[in-house]
Design an enzyme around this catalytic site. Sequence first.
Site, short mmCIF file in Angstrom:
data_model
loop_
_atom_site.label_atom_id
_atom_site.label_comp_id
_atom_site.label_asym_id
_atom_site.label_seq_id
_atom_site.Cartn_x
_atom_site.Cartn_y
_atom_site.Cartn_z
N HIS A 190 48.47 43.90 -4.99
CA HIS A 190 47.54 42.93 -4.68
C HIS A 190 47.95 41.55 -5.10
O HIS A 190 47.91 40.98 -5.51
CB HIS A 190 46.13 42.89 -5.67
N HIS A 218 38.12 48.96 -9.39
CA HIS A 218 38.28 47.92 -10.32
C HIS A 218 37.44 48.53 -12.39
O HIS A 218 36.55 49.00 -12.11
CB HIS A 218 37.10 47.25 -9.92
N GLU A 223 46.27 44.82 -1.21
CA GLU A 223 44.46 44.15 -1.18
C GLU A 223 45.43 42.90 -1.31
O GLU A 223 46.89 41.89 -1.02
CB GLU A 223 43.91 44.68 -2.79
#
Length: 238
Positions: free
Chosen positions: A44, A191, A71
Amino acid sequence: MTKLSVNINKIATLRNSRGGDVPNVVGFAKDVQRFGGAEGVTIHPRPDERHIRYQDARDLKPEVYTEYNIEGNPVESFLKLVLEVKPTQVTLVPDAEDAITSNAGWDTIKHKDFLVDVIKEFQNNGIRTSIFVDPVLKQIEGAKATGADRIELYTEAFAHQYGLGNEAAIKPYIESAELANSLGLGINAGHDLSLDNTAFFKQNVPGLLEVSIGHALIAESLYLGVENVIQMYLRKLK
């Protein structure tokens, strides 16, 4: 079996804290695939490059032979990077530049037109698209309307409540998954998933294709070892 994609941002954070190239991000990605058995690698990158750098994304491309998932918020620099690297999957996340970590899913209704354009561009380049969303039914429907291939369910609320003993926190995720399945949307999740809650989540959420786990997996590996922890996750995802 649900696939495990290992988010390696924390390895880059550790490297950057001292400068130099220890630990080596590319080497770690190779190891989690080769001896760990991970079925994907997630990064990410953020515009300030405080952990994963844009060059890391380029360097990882020839070494990730499982699924490569990038991401991020589709700002211009991110768009250019993804189109250059062409990962297996891009996961669109609406995080602010100064966010410590992702903290909300997309409003797929409000941002529909923007998402449609971005997703079309990625898909035209052979990149599977996923949208980070909260477990809210109207947002799942909105994700379908954008043309996305998958959604990634934002699991922080579940993880927090499950840690308090509230198993009912899984209900909106079950309902969201059932709707996504009926709409033909693939389902990812991520998450704050951990060894403590991943098996329960997987067992209850129908059609779960992939989980992306980073912070907990790296923290658990400090005590138990990377290869061992990845195998523990793979057993929980069967």
